[in-house]
Design a protein around this motif. Structure first.
Motif, PDB file in Angstrom:
ATOM      1  N   PRO A 333       0.801  -1.222   0.000  1.00 44.12           N
ATOM      2  CA  PRO A 333       0.000   0.000   0.000  1.00 44.12           C
ATOM      3  C   PRO A 333       0.835   1.274   0.000  1.00 44.12           C
ATOM      4  CG  PRO A 333       0.061  -0.933   2.205  1.00 44.12           C
ATOM      5  CD  PRO A 333       0.737  -1.926   1.298  1.00 44.12           C
ATOM      6  N   HIS A 334       0.224   2.336  -0.515  1.00 49.55           N
ATOM      7  CA  HIS A 334       0.791   3.673  -0.364  1.00 49.55           C
ATOM      8  C   HIS A 334       0.727   4.052   1.114  1.00 49.55           C
ATOM      9  CE1 HIS A 334       0.901   8.122  -0.628  1.00 49.55           C
ATOM     10  NE2 HIS A 334       1.691   7.881  -1.671  1.00 49.55           N
ATOM     11  N   THR A 335       1.645   4.883   1.549  1.00 38.94           N
ATOM     12  CA  THR A 335       1.710   5.239   2.976  1.00 38.94           C
ATOM     13  C   THR A 335       0.495   6.046   3.427  1.00 38.94           C
ATOM     14  OG1 THR A 335       3.117   7.075   2.273  1.00 38.94           O
ATOM     15  CG2 THR A 335       4.215   5.150   3.221  1.00 38.94           C
ATOM     16  N   HIS A 336      -0.139   6.771   2.508  1.00 41.73           N
ATOM     17  CA  HIS A 336      -1.288   7.603   2.872  1.00 41.73           C
ATOM     18  C   HIS A 336      -2.584   7.074   2.270  1.00 41.73           C
ATOM     19  CE1 HIS A 336      -3.567  11.127   4.018  1.00 41.73           C
ATOM     20  NE2 HIS A 336      -3.865  11.400   2.754  1.00 41.73           N
ATOM     21  N   VAL A 337      -2.535   6.691   1.003  1.00 45.02           N
ATOM     22  CA  VAL A 337      -3.730   6.181   0.320  1.00 45.02           C
ATOM     23  C   VAL A 337      -3.717   4.659   0.458  1.00 45.02           C
ATOM     24  CG1 VAL A 337      -5.062   6.219  -1.829  1.00 45.02           C
ATOM     25  CG2 VAL A 337      -3.530   8.121  -1.283  1.00 45.02           C
ATOM     26  N   LYS A 338      -4.269   4.167   1.532  1.00 48.67           N
ATOM     27  CA  LYS A 338      -4.071   2.776   1.936  1.00 48.67           C
ATOM     28  C   LYS A 338      -4.719   1.755   1.008  1.00 48.67           C
ATOM     29  CE  LYS A 338      -1.810   3.711   5.776  1.00 48.67           C
ATOM     30  NZ  LYS A 338      -0.388   3.346   5.955  1.00 48.67           N
ATOM     31  N   ASN A 339      -5.749   2.152   0.260  1.00 54.61           N
ATOM     32  CA  ASN A 339      -6.397   1.170  -0.621  1.00 54.61           C
ATOM     33  C   ASN A 339      -5.793   1.180  -2.024  1.00 54.61           C
ATOM     34  OD1 ASN A 339      -7.580   3.599  -1.569  1.00 54.61           O
ATOM     35  ND2 ASN A 339      -9.465   2.521  -2.166  1.00 54.61           N
ATOM     36  N   PHE A 340      -4.715   1.938  -2.205  1.00 51.28           N
ATOM     37  CA  PHE A 340      -3.977   1.924  -3.471  1.00 51.28           C
ATOM     38  C   PHE A 340      -2.735   1.075  -3.272  1.00 51.28           C
ATOM     39  CE2 PHE A 340      -1.042   3.384  -6.704  1.00 51.28           C
ATOM     40  CZ  PHE A 340      -1.855   3.620  -7.809  1.00 51.28           C
ATOM     41  N   LEU A 341      -2.681  -0.062  -3.964  1.00 56.42           N
ATOM     42  CA  LEU A 341      -1.585  -1.016  -3.787  1.00 56.42           C
ATOM     43  C   LEU A 341      -0.662  -0.996  -5.000  1.00 56.42           C
ATOM     44  CD1 LEU A 341      -3.615  -4.080  -2.435  1.00 56.42           C
ATOM     45  CD2 LEU A 341      -2.497  -2.273  -1.119  1.00 56.42           C
ATOM     46  N   PHE A 342       0.628  -1.077  -4.725  1.00 59.78           N
ATOM     47  CA  PHE A 342       1.638  -1.123  -5.779  1.00 59.78           C
ATOM     48  C   PHE A 342       2.062  -2.567  -6.045  1.00 59.78           C
ATOM     49  CE2 PHE A 342       2.168   2.962  -3.646  1.00 59.78           C
ATOM     50  CZ  PHE A 342       2.228   3.855  -4.704  1.00 59.78           C
ATOM     51  N   ALA A 343       2.351  -2.847  -7.309  1.00 61.43           N
ATOM     52  CA  ALA A 343       2.994  -4.102  -7.714  1.00 61.43           C
ATOM     53  C   ALA A 343       3.827  -3.752  -8.943  1.00 61.43           C
ATOM     54  CB  ALA A 343       1.962  -5.176  -8.018  1.00 61.43           C
ATOM     55  N   ASN A 344       4.871  -2.976  -8.717  1.00 58.33           N
ATOM     56  CA  ASN A 344       5.562  -2.294  -9.816  1.00 58.33           C
ATOM     57  C   ASN A 344       7.079  -2.298  -9.658  1.00 58.33           C
ATOM     58  OD1 ASN A 344       3.030  -0.137  -8.900  1.00 58.33           O
ATOM     59  ND2 ASN A 344       2.916  -1.185 -10.854  1.00 58.33           N
ATOM     60  N   GLY A 345       7.767  -1.950 -10.754  1.00 60.14           N
ATOM     61  CA  GLY A 345       9.199  -1.683 -10.704  1.00 60.14           C
ATOM     62  C   GLY A 345      10.082  -2.902 -10.561  1.00 60.14           C
ATOM     63  N   TYR A 346       9.685  -4.014 -11.170  1.00 63.71           N
ATOM     64  CA  TYR A 346      10.426  -5.268 -10.963  1.00 63.71           C
ATOM     65  C   TYR A 346      11.795  -5.283 -11.627  1.00 63.71           C
ATOM     66  CZ  TYR A 346       6.071  -6.912  -9.062  1.00 63.71           C
ATOM     67  OH  TYR A 346       4.964  -7.043  -8.278  1.00 63.71           O
ATOM     68  N   SER A 347      12.009  -4.428 -12.579  1.00 61.78           N
ATOM     69  CA  SER A 347      13.322  -4.270 -13.204  1.00 61.78           C
ATOM     70  C   SER A 347      13.859  -5.581 -13.777  1.00 61.78           C
ATOM     71  CB  SER A 347      14.316  -3.666 -12.199  1.00 61.78           C
ATOM     72  OG  SER A 347      13.814  -2.474 -11.635  1.00 61.78           O
ATOM     73  N   GLY A 348      12.962  -6.358 -14.377  1.00 62.47           N
ATOM     74  CA  GLY A 348      13.371  -7.597 -15.030  1.00 62.47           C
ATOM     75  C   GLY A 348      13.121  -8.859 -14.237  1.00 62.47           C
ATOM     76  N   HIS A 349      12.581  -8.747 -13.015  1.00 63.00           N
ATOM     77  CA  HIS A 349      12.403  -9.918 -12.158  1.00 63.00           C
ATOM     78  C   HIS A 349      10.938 -10.258 -11.898  1.00 63.00           C
ATOM     79  CE1 HIS A 349      16.402  -8.177 -10.645  1.00 63.00           C
ATOM     80  NE2 HIS A 349      16.663  -9.122 -11.511  1.00 63.00           N
ATOM     81  N   GLY A 350      10.019  -9.575 -12.587  1.00 61.73           N
ATOM     82  CA  GLY A 350       8.606  -9.746 -12.288  1.00 61.73           C
ATOM     83  C   GLY A 350       8.069 -11.137 -12.548  1.00 61.73           C
ATOM     84  N   LEU A 351       8.491 -11.748 -13.632  1.00 71.25           N
ATOM     85  CA  LEU A 351       7.973 -13.071 -13.978  1.00 71.25           C
ATOM     86  C   LEU A 351       8.277 -14.080 -12.882  1.00 71.25           C
ATOM     87  CD1 LEU A 351       6.628 -14.809 -16.251  1.00 71.25           C
ATOM     88  CD2 LEU A 351       8.962 -15.396 -16.942  1.00 71.25           C
ATOM     89  N   GLN A 352       9.538 -14.156 -12.465  1.00 69.32           N
ATOM     90  CA  GLN A 352       9.915 -15.147 -11.467  1.00 69.32           C
ATOM     91  C   GLN A 352       9.363 -14.812 -10.084  1.00 69.32           C
ATOM     92  OE1 GLN A 352      14.280 -15.067 -10.456  1.00 69.32           O
ATOM     93  NE2 GLN A 352      14.328 -13.445 -11.991  1.00 69.32           N
ATOM     94  N   GLN A 353       9.043 -13.537  -9.857  1.00 67.30           N
ATOM     95  CA  GLN A 353       8.545 -13.149  -8.545  1.00 67.30           C
ATOM     96  C   GLN A 353       7.022 -13.176  -8.451  1.00 67.30           C
ATOM     97  OE1 GLN A 353      10.524  -9.346  -7.664  1.00 67.30           O
ATOM     98  NE2 GLN A 353      12.215 -10.465  -6.737  1.00 67.30           N
ATOM     99  N   SER A 354       6.351 -13.427  -9.581  1.00 70.76           N
ATOM    100  CA  SER A 354       4.893 -13.317  -9.606  1.00 70.76           C
ATOM    101  C   SER A 354       4.168 -14.262  -8.649  1.00 70.76           C
ATOM    102  CB  SER A 354       4.373 -13.486 -11.036  1.00 70.76           C
ATOM    103  OG  SER A 354       4.705 -14.753 -11.576  1.00 70.76           O
ATOM    104  N   PRO A 355       4.575 -15.533  -8.484  1.00 73.74           N
ATOM    105  CA  PRO A 355       3.828 -16.369  -7.541  1.00 73.74           C
ATOM    106  C   PRO A 355       3.861 -15.835  -6.116  1.00 73.74           C
ATOM    107  CG  PRO A 355       5.090 -17.746  -9.044  1.00 73.74           C
ATOM    108  CD  PRO A 355       5.561 -16.332  -9.258  1.00 73.74           C
ATOM    109  N   ALA A 356       5.036 -15.463  -5.617  1.00 69.68           N
ATOM    110  CA  ALA A 356       5.148 -14.982  -4.236  1.00 69.68           C
ATOM    111  C   ALA A 356       4.487 -13.630  -4.058  1.00 69.68           C
ATOM    112  CB  ALA A 356       6.620 -14.912  -3.816  1.00 69.68           C
ATOM    113  N   VAL A 357       4.614 -12.755  -5.057  1.00 67.54           N
ATOM    114  CA  VAL A 357       3.992 -11.431  -4.969  1.00 67.54           C
ATOM    115  C   VAL A 357       2.472 -11.553  -5.020  1.00 67.54           C
ATOM    116  CG1 VAL A 357       3.696  -9.223  -6.150  1.00 67.54           C
ATOM    117  CG2 VAL A 357       5.981 -10.177  -5.848  1.00 67.54           C
TER     118      VAL A 357
END
Length: 395
Positions: A333-357
């Motif tokens: 979550p954003h520190t102030h807007v709590k219902n806005f969630l990030f899942a960004n900026g993987y810098s090339g690692h998103g595919l392998q990290q997708s199950p855990a994320v």
């Protein structure tokens, strides 16, 4: 506004991160809400998922990234059990050949430290001298290499598009709604996102909003007067044929020059880190063909002499959603807007990290906390305070 649809979770972006989160929400018996996934291009042809090098490794320096990949390997191996639909069993073709990460003298101490951390956390690794590398892989010339780390299990490559489609199909079978549309606006009331506005003119009321928009993540943030340091960066991938047989079982190799290479069926796939210029247009997928001749071929042929006689048979360009602060994912979550969630900026690692994320975000939405694996070190707080969470020997 009684005709406005409402969803408990609205996911912006339906590629592997968005679809993984949708799957884990729908598969969780404790989650009883509704999920909408909005995808601007349901072919996914230009998604980072489809254009990636489709690999997974445990060779990171931070504990959280190692554990994320360890779970990723376990999930990929058991993907058939999780994501079969009506007897249709997805097959990812996981080639568990390992990574051989080679370094020069200046990085030997860091590689050794990383190896010790990985082994301490349960990964199967071998730390090799140059002589041991050449003994184990006689097709490699280890000149200039000070040490190498070889993954003995859990590392390799697989069908990235199969992972995405498996998540998506299973999520839909469990009740997740997917629509082909584009988010053009967000209504924010101080600390909450209340509505999502679509290009079609439709307006959606939302509980949570998950930003899984890949390289367009910053544009989504701007709609809510928020910001993250994520930009698109181009990476070109080349597939080549080799006249000579190299090995029966070849690991993916990372050269001290930063070149990555692995088998791709009867061919080989090779790439470099993205170009240093962050100002890449979202629609620029032109291959920089000179990159192979000028930056890849000669160093690669020095490392693997059999690659002196090769021919490029295919190439494409994809984009990293590149976190310029520290090259690590921004999750939660954003520190102030709590219902806005990030899942960004993987810098090339998103595919392998997708199950855990995906699992972690689903837990956060369902329970208000991470339960399986604490992803908070990758939270937005470090972005707000400009405190990098850095990897050593990242590629």
């Amino acid at each position: 506004m009684s005709d406005i649809k409402s969803y408990d979770v609205v996911i912006i972006g339906g590629a592997v991160i968005g679809s993984a989160t949708a799957y884990f929400l729908a598969a969780n018996p404790d989650f009883n809400g509704s999920v909408l996934v909005i995808e601007r291009d349901p072919t996914y042809a230009k998604s980072a998922t489809a254009l990636s090098s489709s690999s997974i490794r445990h060779q990171f320096s931070n504990e959280i990234n190692i554990k994320i990949s360890q779970y990723g390997s376990e999930f990929i191996k058991s993907f058939n059990d999780y994501c079969a639909v009506d007897g249709d069993v997805p097959e990812l073709g996981f080639q568990e050949n390992g990574y051989l990460y080679m370094v020069s003298e200046k990085d030997r101490a860091i590689l050794t430290e990383n190896y010790q951390q990985q082994v301490a956390l349960g990964s199967e690794m071998a730390l090799l001298t140059p002589e041991q590398i050449e003994q184990r892989f006689p097709w490699i010339n280890a000149q200039g290499v000070a040490a190498g780390c070889l993954g003995l299990s859990g590392e390799g490559w697989f069908d990235s598009f199969g992972l995405l489609q498996g998540f998506r199909k299973k999520a839909r079978s469990l009740g997740v709604t997917y629509i082909h549309d584009e988010v053009v606006g967000l209504t924010r009331n101080d600390d909450k996102i209340e509505r999502v506005h679509l290009a079609s003119g439709e307006v959606i009321n939302c509980g949570y909003v998950l930003n899984a928009a890949g390289t367009r993540a910053s544009k989504v943030c701007e709609m809510a007067d928020l910001s993250i340091p994520v930009v698109p960066r181009k990476r070109c991938i080349f597939v080549f044929d080799c006249r000579e047989k190299v090995a029966d079982k070849m690991p993916a190799i990372i050269d001290p020059t930063g070149i990555f290479c692995r088998p791709e069926g009867r061919y080989f796939l090779s790439t470099l880190e993205p170009t240093p210029d962050p100002d890449v247009d979202f629609n620029d997928f032109d291959v920089i063909h000179s990159e192979f001749e000028e930056r890849i071929w000669l160093p690669l042929a020095e490392r693997v002499p059999a690659f002196e006689a090769i021919k490029v048979v295919n190439s494409w360009a994809g984009h990293y959603d590149y976190n310029t602060l520290d090259h690590n994912a921004i999750i939660g979550p954003h520190t102030h807007v709590k219902n806005f969630l990030f899942a960004n900026g993987y810098s090339g690692h998103g595919l392998q990290q997708s199950p855990a994320v995906g699992r972690g975000l689903a837990e956060l939405i369902t329970y208000g906390e991470y339960r399986s694996l604490d992803l908070s070190p990758l939270g937005y707080e470090r972005i707000a305070t400009q405190t990098p969470f850095l990897e050593k020997l990242i590629i």
